[in-house]
Design an enzyme around this catalytic site. Structure first.
Site, PDB file in Angstrom:
ATOM      1  N   GLY A  64      62.134  40.836  60.650  1.00  0.00           N
ATOM      2  CA  GLY A  64      60.633  41.353  59.620  1.00  0.00           C
ATOM      3  C   GLY A  64      59.301  41.316  59.860  1.00  0.00           C
ATOM      4  N   ARG A  84      65.781  45.731  62.999  1.00  0.00           N
ATOM      5  CA  ARG A  84      66.609  44.832  62.768  1.00  0.00           C
ATOM      6  C   ARG A  84      68.375  45.567  62.903  1.00  0.00           C
ATOM      7  NH1 ARG A  84      64.201  44.060  57.226  1.00  0.00           N
ATOM      8  NH2 ARG A  84      63.733  41.581  57.953  1.00  0.00           N
ATOM      9  N   ASP A 104      64.656  33.566  62.315  1.00  0.00           N
ATOM     10  CA  ASP A 104      65.957  33.083  62.326  1.00  0.00           C
ATOM     11  C   ASP A 104      67.194  33.778  63.181  1.00  0.00           C
ATOM     12  OD1 ASP A 104      65.806  30.193  61.426  1.00  0.00           O
ATOM     13  OD2 ASP A 104      67.886  30.861  60.209  1.00  0.00           O
ATOM     14  N   THR A 151      57.495  34.749  60.817  1.00  0.00           N
ATOM     15  CA  THR A 151      57.672  35.148  59.775  1.00  0.00           C
ATOM     16  C   THR A 151      56.950  35.006  58.390  1.00  0.00           C
ATOM     17  OG1 THR A 151      59.898  34.758  58.351  1.00  0.00           O
ATOM     18  CG2 THR A 151      59.916  33.462  60.046  1.00  0.00           C
ATOM     19  N   ASP A 193      57.909  33.788  55.803  1.00  0.00           N
ATOM     20  CA  ASP A 193      58.975  33.807  55.037  1.00  0.00           C
ATOM     21  C   ASP A 193      58.749  31.441  55.125  1.00  0.00           C
ATOM     22  OD1 ASP A 193      59.548  35.185  53.458  1.00  0.00           O
ATOM     23  OD2 ASP A 193      61.194  35.392  54.192  1.00  0.00           O
ATOM     24  N   ASP A 235      60.769  30.381  56.681  1.00  0.00           N
ATOM     25  CA  ASP A 235      61.765  29.060  56.367  1.00  0.00           C
ATOM     26  C   ASP A 235      62.857  28.952  57.895  1.00  0.00           C
ATOM     27  OD1 ASP A 235      62.550  31.796  57.301  1.00  0.00           O
ATOM     28  OD2 ASP A 235      63.733  32.247  55.890  1.00  0.00           O
ATOM     29  N   ARG A 291      63.919  35.665  49.905  1.00  0.00           N
ATOM     30  CA  ARG A 291      65.072  36.445  49.311  1.00  0.00           C
ATOM     31  C   ARG A 291      65.584  34.898  49.531  1.00  0.00           C
ATOM     32  NH1 ARG A 291      66.603  41.535  52.051  1.00  0.00           N
ATOM     33  NH2 ARG A 291      66.137  40.066  54.161  1.00  0.00           N
ATOM     34  N   ALA A 338      49.504  29.300  38.207  1.00  0.00           N
ATOM     35  CA  ALA A 338      51.044  29.618  37.791  1.00  0.00           C
ATOM     36  C   ALA A 338      51.845  29.079  36.782  1.00  0.00           C
ATOM     37  CB  ALA A 338      51.499  30.140  38.785  1.00  0.00           C
ATOM     38  N   LYS A 341      46.684  28.210  25.241  1.00  0.00           N
ATOM     39  CA  LYS A 341      46.483  29.427  26.165  1.00  0.00           C
ATOM     40  C   LYS A 341      46.817  30.515  25.276  1.00  0.00           C
ATOM     41  CE  LYS A 341      47.972  27.018  29.699  1.00  0.00           C
ATOM     42  NZ  LYS A 341      48.081  26.242  31.381  1.00  0.00           N
ATOM     43  N   HIS A 378      46.921  33.732  27.583  1.00  0.00           N
ATOM     44  CA  HIS A 378      47.876  34.297  28.836  1.00  0.00           C
ATOM     45  C   HIS A 378      48.152  33.512  30.406  1.00  0.00           C
ATOM     46  CE1 HIS A 378      43.844  33.525  31.505  1.00  0.00           C
ATOM     47  NE2 HIS A 378      44.944  33.502  32.179  1.00  0.00           N
ATOM     48  N   GLU A 404      61.948  36.584  45.239  1.00  0.00           N
ATOM     49  CA  GLU A 404      62.720  38.031  44.282  1.00  0.00           C
ATOM     50  C   GLU A 404      63.966  37.086  45.207  1.00  0.00           C
ATOM     51  OE1 GLU A 404      62.040  38.842  49.257  1.00  0.00           O
ATOM     52  OE2 GLU A 404      62.964  39.964  48.442  1.00  0.00           O
ATOM     53  N   ARG A 453      53.344  41.851  53.590  1.00  0.00           N
ATOM     54  CA  ARG A 453      53.472  41.910  54.919  1.00  0.00           C
ATOM     55  C   ARG A 453      52.425  42.176  56.337  1.00  0.00           C
ATOM     56  NH1 ARG A 453      59.990  42.443  55.732  1.00  0.00           N
ATOM     57  NH2 ARG A 453      59.148  44.081  57.171  1.00  0.00           N
TER      58      ARG A 453
END
Ligand code: F6P
Length: 351
Positions: free
Chosen positions: A43, A104, A135, A157, A159, A161, A203, A218, A246, A248, A255, A285
């Site tokens: 990605g 990929r 990775d 990446t 992510d 990760d 992911r 959040a 609250k 809202h 994901e 991205r």
């Protein structure tokens, strides 16, 4: 490089080979790297262009010739390789995406594909390959290393990760993009007294969700690393919030942890609070890389060239405690990363 003849009918099982360790080799007896390839794989991530630029500029300034491989490992085994000059990377530092393009490659997960890739390195006379990706891309690099191709990995990446590095190029830009989008969603959620459920990328990693969730205030953050109970961790939190006044609510879901549409439907059905899902998707991205990503990409690219100049092969360039350094490829790939539970707890305390 090992002299393995390319023969599709008699391919060695690459997974049983181990990458040669260059640690104990006398650097004076190894021929210096003169001609290198660079590719981006997996990605894309904002900052990949800055990485290529740094490898090209630092490489040429150190007396190397640099060749760009298009479409990642796919372009390698197909021989889509051409020389890149200093001027070819002008005006690329600030651009998102990767001008070398990325892919990929399924073929490159097979022994035949890797062997063809190694053969192309020979055909183009490339002494080493710099791979920017995640990775999966480093696994491709490792397969080449096991055939004796010297490689260097640069983590790219969104992510964040990759186990062996604190930071991956693209992470900061993607989080800022998500944060700006969520701020806008909060405006409209507030006007309509709604619950906005926003799905961010990740992911199998919740780094983006967790940090963006903290940065946007959040109420609920759902990540793949932590299983959740819908009633207790989502509905209860929203209803408690409503009882405290609250009007809202922002729910961030990575994901890999759930589906925004499904979650929004359930919240609306069970609380009566109007809810809307938004999937940020590939928006995260793209875009011009932030200062953090431009500088990290540039310094990691320079460090990759330093490794090659010092005949330090099969390394992953990493950021550790704020410093750019490098680690053995096999060792780095074996490392896992986990989100410290204190970070998850702290995020809950801010809700
Ligand atoms: O780059 C990593 C990542 O952003 C993951 O978070 C996501 O699941 C995946 O890429 C999706 O990539 P694509 O749609 O390009 O296959």
């Amino acid at each position: 490089m090992l002299n393995i003849p390319y023969d599709e009918t008699n391919v060695p099982d690459i997974s049983t080979l181990t990458a040669p360790s260059y640690d104990n080799i006398d650097a004076n007896t190894v021929a210096p790297v003169k001609r290198i390839g660079v590719l981006t794989s997996g990605g894309d991530a904002p900052g990949m262009n800055a990485t290529i630029r740094a490898v090209v500029r630092a490489g040429i300034n150190s007396g190397m010739e640099v060749y760009g491989v298009t479409r990642g490992f796919h372009g390698l085994w197909k021989g889509e390789i051409s020389q890149i000059g200093m001027r070819d990377v002008s005006e690329t530092l600030q651009r998102g995406g990767t001008f070398l393009m990325t892919a990929r490659s399924k073929t490159f997960t097979t022994d035949v594909g890797v062997l063809r890739g190694a053969k192309m390195m020979e055909v183009y006379g490339l002494d080493a390959l710099v791979v920017s990706g995640g990775d999966g891309s480093f696994k491709g690099a490792r397969a080449l290393a096991r055939l004796g191709v010297p490689v260097i990995g640069i983590p790219g990446t969104i992510d964040n990760d990759i186990g062996c590095t604190d930071y991956t190029i693209g992470y900061d830009t993607s989080m800022n993009t998500a944060m700006e989008a969520i701020d806008k969603l909060r405006d409209t959620a507030s006007s309509h007294e709604r619950c906005s459920v926003i799905e961010v990328m990740g992911r199998s990693a919740g780094y983006i969700a967790l940090n963006v969730g903290i940065a946007t205030g959040a109420e609920v953050i759902l990540i793949p690393e932590v299983p959740f109970d819908f009633d207790k961790d989502v509905l209860r939190v929203i209803l408690d919030g409503r009882n405290k006044g609250k009007r809202h609510y922002i729910v961030i879901v990575a994901e890999g942890a759930g589906d925004a549409t499904d979650i929004a439907t359930r919240i609306e059905k069970q609380t009566g609070i109007e809810s809307r899902p938004t999937i940020l998707g590939h928006l995260q991205r793209g875009g011009s890389p932030t200062l953090r990503d431009r500088t990290t990409a540039s310094l990691m690219g320079v460090h990759a060239i330093d490794c090659l100049l010092n005949k330090k092969y099969n390394r992953i360039i990493v950021e550790k405690e704020g410093k750019i350094t490098d680690i053995d490829l096999e060792e780095g790939l074996a490392m896992q990363k986990t989100i410290p539970s204190i970070e998850i707890e702290n995020a809950k305390r801010l809700s």
